[in-house]
Design a protein around this motif. Structure first.
Motif, short mmCIF file in Angstrom:
data_model
loop_
_atom_site.label_atom_id
_atom_site.label_comp_id
_atom_site.label_asym_id
_atom_site.label_seq_id
_atom_site.Cartn_x
_atom_site.Cartn_y
_atom_site.Cartn_z
N ASP A 47 15.79 -33.31 4.62
CA ASP A 47 15.67 -34.76 4.77
C ASP A 47 16.55 -35.45 3.73
O ASP A 47 16.34 -35.29 2.52
CB ASP A 47 14.21 -35.20 4.57
CG ASP A 47 14.08 -36.70 4.82
OD1 ASP A 47 14.10 -37.09 6.00
OD2 ASP A 47 13.98 -37.47 3.84
N CYS A 48 17.51 -36.22 4.21
CA CYS A 48 18.49 -36.88 3.32
C CYS A 48 18.46 -38.38 3.57
O CYS A 48 17.84 -38.86 4.52
CB CYS A 48 19.90 -36.39 3.64
SG CYS A 48 20.06 -34.62 3.83
N ALA A 49 19.18 -39.11 2.74
CA ALA A 49 19.39 -40.55 2.97
C ALA A 49 20.60 -40.97 2.14
O ALA A 49 20.79 -40.49 1.03
CB ALA A 49 18.17 -41.37 2.57
N LYS A 81 19.49 -41.35 6.90
CA LYS A 81 18.91 -42.68 7.17
C LYS A 81 19.92 -43.79 6.87
O LYS A 81 20.63 -43.73 5.86
CB LYS A 81 17.66 -42.89 6.30
CG LYS A 81 16.73 -41.69 6.27
CD LYS A 81 15.42 -41.95 5.56
CE LYS A 81 14.67 -40.64 5.36
NZ LYS A 81 14.93 -39.96 4.10
N LEU A 82 19.90 -44.77 7.73
CA LEU A 82 20.75 -45.97 7.59
C LEU A 82 20.10 -46.91 6.57
O LEU A 82 18.96 -47.36 6.77
CB LEU A 82 20.84 -46.68 8.95
CG LEU A 82 21.65 -47.96 8.97
CD1 LEU A 82 23.15 -47.65 8.99
CD2 LEU A 82 21.28 -48.82 10.18
N TRP A 83 20.82 -47.20 5.49
CA TRP A 83 20.24 -48.05 4.43
C TRP A 83 20.22 -49.53 4.83
O TRP A 83 20.97 -49.98 5.72
CB TRP A 83 20.97 -47.82 3.10
CG TRP A 83 20.33 -48.60 1.99
CD1 TRP A 83 20.92 -49.54 1.21
CD2 TRP A 83 18.95 -48.53 1.56
NE1 TRP A 83 20.00 -50.07 0.30
CE2 TRP A 83 18.79 -49.47 0.52
CE3 TRP A 83 17.84 -47.80 1.97
CZ2 TRP A 83 17.57 -49.68 -0.14
CZ3 TRP A 83 16.61 -48.01 1.33
CH2 TRP A 83 16.49 -48.93 0.29
N HIS A 114 16.15 -46.70 7.96
CA HIS A 114 15.32 -46.34 6.79
C HIS A 114 14.13 -47.28 6.61
O HIS A 114 13.02 -46.85 6.31
CB HIS A 114 16.22 -46.35 5.55
CG HIS A 114 15.71 -45.55 4.40
ND1 HIS A 114 16.52 -44.85 3.55
CD2 HIS A 114 14.45 -45.33 3.96
CE1 HIS A 114 15.80 -44.23 2.65
NE2 HIS A 114 14.53 -44.51 2.87
N TRP A 115 14.38 -48.59 6.76
CA TRP A 115 13.32 -49.61 6.66
C TRP A 115 13.60 -50.68 7.72
O TRP A 115 14.77 -50.92 8.03
CB TRP A 115 13.33 -50.28 5.27
CG TRP A 115 12.87 -49.39 4.16
CD1 TRP A 115 13.65 -48.54 3.44
CD2 TRP A 115 11.54 -49.26 3.65
NE1 TRP A 115 12.88 -47.88 2.51
CE2 TRP A 115 11.59 -48.30 2.61
CE3 TRP A 115 10.32 -49.85 3.96
CZ2 TRP A 115 10.45 -47.93 1.89
CZ3 TRP A 115 9.19 -49.48 3.23
CH2 TRP A 115 9.26 -48.52 2.21
N ILE A 162 12.98 -43.95 13.44
CA ILE A 162 12.73 -45.08 12.55
C ILE A 162 11.93 -44.59 11.36
O ILE A 162 11.40 -43.47 11.37
CB ILE A 162 11.96 -46.19 13.30
CG1 ILE A 162 10.77 -45.58 14.06
CG2 ILE A 162 12.89 -46.93 14.25
CD1 ILE A 162 10.01 -46.54 14.96
N SER A 163 11.87 -45.41 10.35
CA SER A 163 11.09 -45.05 9.16
C SER A 163 10.46 -46.32 8.62
O SER A 163 11.12 -47.37 8.59
CB SER A 163 12.03 -44.42 8.12
OG SER A 163 11.33 -44.15 6.92
#
Ligand SMILES: NC(=O)C1=CN([C@@H]2O[C@H](COP(=O)(O)OP(=O)(O)OC[C@H]3O[C@@H](n4cnc5c(N)ncnc54)[C@H](OP(=O)(O)O)[C@@H]3O)[C@@H](O)[C@H]2O)C=CC1
Ligand SMILES: CC(=O)C(C)=O
Length: 318
Positions: A47-49, A81-83, A114-115, A162-163
């Protein structure tokens, strides 16, 4: 090399190892070794971001373990994840391309928003005014999603997710999505067991991934004296009874509920013991008991975004 981790199946048919390794706070100088150790131990899900600032070093580990023949790319499941500063539709593709370059990959298995809340798009990952208050952007996460959908057809990502979306945000996204999200990655552990969100998401074909499953003891805002999930005496009693560690019970708690789980560690023996969870199951009684520890206890409340119209934890129940 085969791995013993069971997989879950997404609504789009792709499969994902139910246990992965987290990389938030894993320092660039230690994460390459940690990810190589994890792959040697049998982890296949990482799991990365972009915002973790260490994708390049994670990518070095992946590249080395593919080059030395331990794994093939298709054996691995890589999420990023897209910031929040890249939600504007015209920024989405470039953000993914940067992540792919960092990780030295041709495609991601899973790309998450990401959010739900966006930040001002000016280059800083945490843009702030003189008083330190985060500067918000009002980009709608539905518009962001629409810009992500073509990335699947183009083969740059296998699945989208989604997160940190609450149930109302999931519902609203589903009303507009052509490509359905396969996962909602959210904080989840016995103090915040997400029973209602899990039921809601699953009823729409969306699986949960549990982040901070050990209570994120190294979160940057932790204060001395804060509650430590890993020190909970009730969990310790269960762990002692079955001859496991509290961390193993916390990881198994998610697996036994069908929730994907991504504990972070940079320590080889803890990476190994967190993986050593496939020779036992929690009893129905222990699962029920652990469920009763819920106290809406959030370790990652994202207070920097309070006041944003899309802050997921402010106005809606779950
Ligand atoms: N989508 C999102 O918004 C978020 C996603 N995440 C993702 O979830 C991952 C996991 O969550 P995270 O918040 O990092 O926290 P975790 O709950 O995974 O806890 C990590 C901490 O626990 C320690 N630890 C790991 N294994 C053990 C063990 N067996 N015994 C005792 N201590 C242990 C680690 O130390 P050490 O490394 O020294 O072993 C580290 O301090 C993140 O790394 C990230 O990938 C997390 C937060 C938000
Ligand atoms: C750790 C993380 O993913 C946050 C705080 O967004």
């Amino acid at each position: 090399m085969a791995s013993k981790v069971p997989k879950v199946k997404f609504s789009n048919g792709y499969e994902c190892p139910i246990l992965g390794i987290g990389t938030w706070k894993s320092k660039p100088g230690e994460v390459t070794q940690a990810v190589k150790d994890a792959i040697d131990i049998g982890y296949r899900h990482i799991d990365c971001a972009f915002v973790y600032g260490n994708e390049k070093e994670v990518g070095e580990a992946i590249t080395q373990k593919i080059a030395d023949g331990t794994v093939k790319r298709e054996d691995l499941f890589i999420t990023s994840k897209l910031w929040n500063t890249f939600h504007r539709p015209d920024l989405v593709r470039g953000a993914l391309q940067q992540t792919l370059k960092n990780l030295n990959l041709q495609y991601l298995d899973l790309y998450l928003i990401h959010w739900p809340q966006a930040y001002k798009e000016d280059g800083e990952l945490f843009p702030a005014d003189e008083s330190g208050k985060i500067l918000f952007s009002d980009v709608d996460y539905v518009d962001t999603w629409k810009a992500m959908e073509p990335l699947v057809n183009e083969g740059l990502v296998k699945s989208l997710g989604i997160s940190n979306f609450n149930s109302k945000q999931v519902k609203r996204l589903l009303e507009h999505a052509t490509v359905k999200p396969v996962v909602n990655q959210v904080e989840c552990h016995p103090y915040l067991n997400q029973v209602r969100l899990k039921q809601f998401c699953e009823s729409h074909g969306i699986l949960l991934t549990a982040y901070s499953p050990l209570g994120s003891p190294d979160r940057p805002w932790a204060k001395p004296g804060d509650t430590q999930l890993l020190d909970d005496p009730k969990l310790k009693a269960i762990a002692d009874k079955i001859g496991k560690t509290v961390a193993q019970v916390l990881i198994r708690y998610q697996i036994d509920r069908g929730i994907i789980v991504i504990p972070k560690s940079v320590n080889k023996s803890r990476i190994a013991s967190n993986f050593d969870v496939f020779d036992f199951k929690l009893s129905a009684e222990d699962l029920q008991l652990i469920n009763s520890f819920d106290c809406n206890g959030r370790f990652v409340p994202m207070t920097a975004s309070l006041g944003h119209k899309y802050h997921p934890f402010e106005n809606d129940e779950f």
